[in-house]
Enzyme design. Structure first.
Site, PDB file in Angstrom:
ATOM      1  N   GLY A   1      -1.220   0.726  -5.119  1.00 11.48           N
ATOM      2  CA  GLY A   1      -2.517   0.128  -4.822  1.00 11.48           C
ATOM      3  C   GLY A   1      -3.623   0.795  -5.601  1.00 11.48           C
ATOM      4  O   GLY A   1      -3.749   2.010  -5.580  1.00 11.48           O
TER       5      GLY A   1
ATOM      6  N   CYS B   1       0.835  -1.192   0.000  1.00 14.00           N
ATOM      7  CA  CYS B   1       0.000   0.000   0.000  1.00 14.00           C
ATOM      8  C   CYS B   1       0.874   1.248   0.000  1.00 14.00           C
ATOM      9  O   CYS B   1       2.078   1.184   0.215  1.00 14.00           O
ATOM     10  CB  CYS B   1      -0.900   0.007   1.225  1.00 14.00           C
ATOM     11  SG  CYS B   1      -2.014  -1.410   1.294  1.00 14.00           S
TER      12      CYS B   1
ATOM     13  N   ASN C   1       0.970   0.311   5.828  1.00 14.92           N
ATOM     14  CA  ASN C   1       1.496  -0.482   4.727  1.00 14.92           C
ATOM     15  C   ASN C   1       2.266  -1.646   5.323  1.00 14.92           C
ATOM     16  O   ASN C   1       3.196  -1.444   6.109  1.00 14.92           O
ATOM     17  CB  ASN C   1       2.422   0.373   3.849  1.00 14.92           C
ATOM     18  CG  ASN C   1       3.112  -0.439   2.767  1.00 14.92           C
ATOM     19  OD1 ASN C   1       2.566  -1.416   2.267  1.00 14.92           O
ATOM     20  ND2 ASN C   1       4.312  -0.033   2.394  1.00 14.92           N
ATOM     21  N   GLY C   2       1.873  -2.857   4.966  1.00 12.82           N
ATOM     22  CA  GLY C   2       2.571  -4.029   5.492  1.00 12.82           C
ATOM     23  C   GLY C   2       1.593  -5.107   5.906  1.00 12.82           C
ATOM     24  O   GLY C   2       0.447  -5.149   5.466  1.00 12.82           O
TER      25      GLY C   2
ATOM     26  N   TYR D   1      10.235  -4.305  -8.243  1.00 15.88           N
ATOM     27  CA  TYR D   1       8.931  -4.080  -8.880  1.00 15.88           C
ATOM     28  C   TYR D   1       8.083  -3.007  -8.223  1.00 15.88           C
ATOM     29  O   TYR D   1       7.469  -2.183  -8.901  1.00 15.88           O
ATOM     30  CB  TYR D   1       8.149  -5.403  -8.874  1.00 15.88           C
ATOM     31  CG  TYR D   1       6.730  -5.293  -9.385  1.00 15.88           C
ATOM     32  CD1 TYR D   1       6.450  -5.364 -10.750  1.00 15.88           C
ATOM     33  CD2 TYR D   1       5.662  -5.126  -8.513  1.00 15.88           C
ATOM     34  CE1 TYR D   1       5.151  -5.260 -11.228  1.00 15.88           C
ATOM     35  CE2 TYR D   1       4.349  -5.025  -8.984  1.00 15.88           C
ATOM     36  CZ  TYR D   1       4.101  -5.090 -10.334  1.00 15.88           C
ATOM     37  OH  TYR D   1       2.821  -4.993 -10.798  1.00 15.88           O
TER      38      TYR D   1
END
Length: 506
Positions: free
Chosen positions: A28, A2, A101-102, A257
């Protein structure tokens, strides 16, 4: 995977958070949200969809205040419920909202503890709501009317004691300020910066440095592993290490990526690391041919993330670099679309081959990585249909053989094309004449050269070594059962059924 952002400014932050979220949209595409504060109340807007679809002008007008946080989400473990869109909110103590995020690897145990010991209720299946409630409980234990920086740092220390896994988070406390913190291993990224104004400094935190650049903020530093950075609503900043020292192991897939190439994470340029991946991959390919006498006519990247590695690779092979695929930029990134059926459907809508660059040639396609192999196989077939004599494929990352537990919703291990397969077997599945994978040691060196102080990276999708949390076979089995395509389709059907029931009830 995210994207998160937080701002404390002298002027309204609504438009600035919106702009930052558009820059982080690649992290996202499933949901977006923003919450702002005028010091007395929170103003929240969140929903499923892209940033440009979630926020209309009347929403932006209602998001008043000079402090706020934002979030873009892709569906972890296949979830696409709007109830799990972030930021999330609890009213006690003080009123706190958080974006994360995670992934917490002990989320289930924490949820049970929150209910039985902390007397807190978690209303969704999101580990972000768990993280928020843990932070809120730890802050409530300070038992103060207006928490100081020391109180907030003590609460973050409590989060580190209780939470396992990967987390970078920004949290806003009404009338108090903004805090950003990062797990003790620094797996997920978080940076902060400042911008001068006539009153002093404005402050910003974000998942990637590119968001700072776009808003004209000066990069100050990465939030260190286990560190918390606090900015009061008056713009005063403080920071503190809140967790015992641990090995700094940032996620190497950010460089392969996830992150934009124009970002710098943990002092490593994503762009330069991908250039080095191409150089190492070229050496790997040349080693395959006796006397380096290859038969490759042209190098063609699979847009977009394969492009940076393909440039130096073509140079080292002394062959032409050409753009052979044109991308429709109005189709989302297939990797983060919920459901394999949607991924399959979108590939040919997303890419179109230029026949002139393929016809009668031995073509080397370059991609950042291969996950399931279904998209890659279709792209190889497109190259053949465009007239390629032979189609080779090079991946800038090693074979992905293990699931990710730290916030990247990769499929179940059994659905990974390289799971329990050799490189030759994968090559046959994707119908390539030859497949070249990056060596793991070369991938690590590609990133580490940018910051030699980092001695290790989180590489679990390649080597199965999980650096944080108690990850055993039972955990991975539960994860696989939750992430397989059948389970995702079932959740999507259940979600549709719930919507119909609610509509009929209304």
């Amino acid at each position: 995977m995210c994207g998160i952002v937080g701002l404390v400014c002298a002027d309204p932050v609504n438009q600035q958070i919106y702009d930052a979220l558009t820059v982080l949209q690649h992290r996202g595409q499933d949901a977006a949200g923003m919450v702002t504060s005028d010091g007395l109340r929170l103003h929240l807007r969140k929903d499923n969809g892209l940033v440009q679809d979630v926020f209309e002008q009347h929403h932006i007008n209602q998001l008043v205040g000079n402090i706020g946080i934002g979030h873009v989400r892709y569906p972890t473990a296949g979830s696409s419920s709007s109830a799990e869109a972030q930021p999330m909110y609890v009213n006690s103590p003080h009123g706190i909202t958080l974006a994360h995020n995670g992934n917490l690897t002990n989320s289930d145990d924490l949820k049970a503890d929150l209910f039985s010991e902390d007397r807190r209720h978690v209303n969704t299946g999101s580990d972000s709501e768990v993280l928020l409630n843990v932070f809120a409980h730890e802050l409530q234990m300070m038992n103060v009317d207006h928490p100081s920086a020391d109180d907030i740092f003590a609460a973050v220390a409590g989060v580190h004691r209780r939470c396992q896994g990967a987390y970078a988070a920004v949290a806003m406390i009404i009338g108090v300020g903004l805090v950003g913190f990062r797990d003790p291993h620094g797996i997920r990224p978080l940076v902060y910066g400042r911008r001068a104004n006539e009153y002093g400094w404005e402050h910003m935190m974000a998942s990637e440095s590119v968001a700072l650049d776009m808003l004209g903020f000066e990069f100050v530093a990465d939030v260190a592993p286990g560190e918390a950075v606090y900015v009061s609503d008056q713009g005063e900043i403080a920071k503190r290490r809140c967790a015992p020292a641990a090995t700094h192991t940032p996620c190497i897939f950010e460089y392969v990526y996830l992150a934009r190439p124009d970002s710098i994470l943990d002092e490593i340029s994503v762009y330069k690391s991908r250039l080095r991946m191409g150089e190492h991959l070229a050496a790997r390919i040349l080693d395959h041919y006796p006397n380096h006498d290859h038969d490759i006519d042209v190098v063609i990247p699979i847009p977009d993330t394969g492009r940076t590695a393909a440039l130096p690779l073509a140079y080292e092979l002394n062959v032409k670099y050409r753009e052979g695929f044109i991308k429709n930029r109005y189709i989302g990134r297939t990797f983060i679309m919920p459901g394999q059926q949607m991924r399959r459907k979108s590939v040919r809508q997303k890419l179109n081959a230029i026949e002139l660059e393929f016809k009668g040639k031995n073509v080397l396609l370059v991609d950042d990585s291969i996950v399931r192999g279904t998209t890659t196989r279709q792209i190889v077939q497109m190259a053949r249909e465009a007239g390629a004599r032979k189609v080779y494929l090079a991946a800038a990352a090693p074979p992905i053989r293990f699931p990710n537990v730290y916030g990247i919703d990769m499929p179940a291990a059994s659905e990974l094309v390289a799971f329990e397969r050799s490189e030759e077997e994968v090559g046959r599945i994707i119908n390539a004449d030859w497949l070249a994978y990056q060596r793991l040691e070369d991938l690590i060196e590609s990133a580490r050269e940018g910051n030699p102080a980092i001695r290790a990276f989180e590489c679990s999708v390649f080597d199965g070594d999980y650096v944080a949390g108690s990850i055993d076979q039972n955990y991975l089995a539960r994860l696989s059962a939750d992430r397989n395509d059948h389970k995702k389709r079932q959740r999507e059907r259940d979600g549709d059924r719930t919507i119909i029931e609610l509509h009929n009830h209304a």
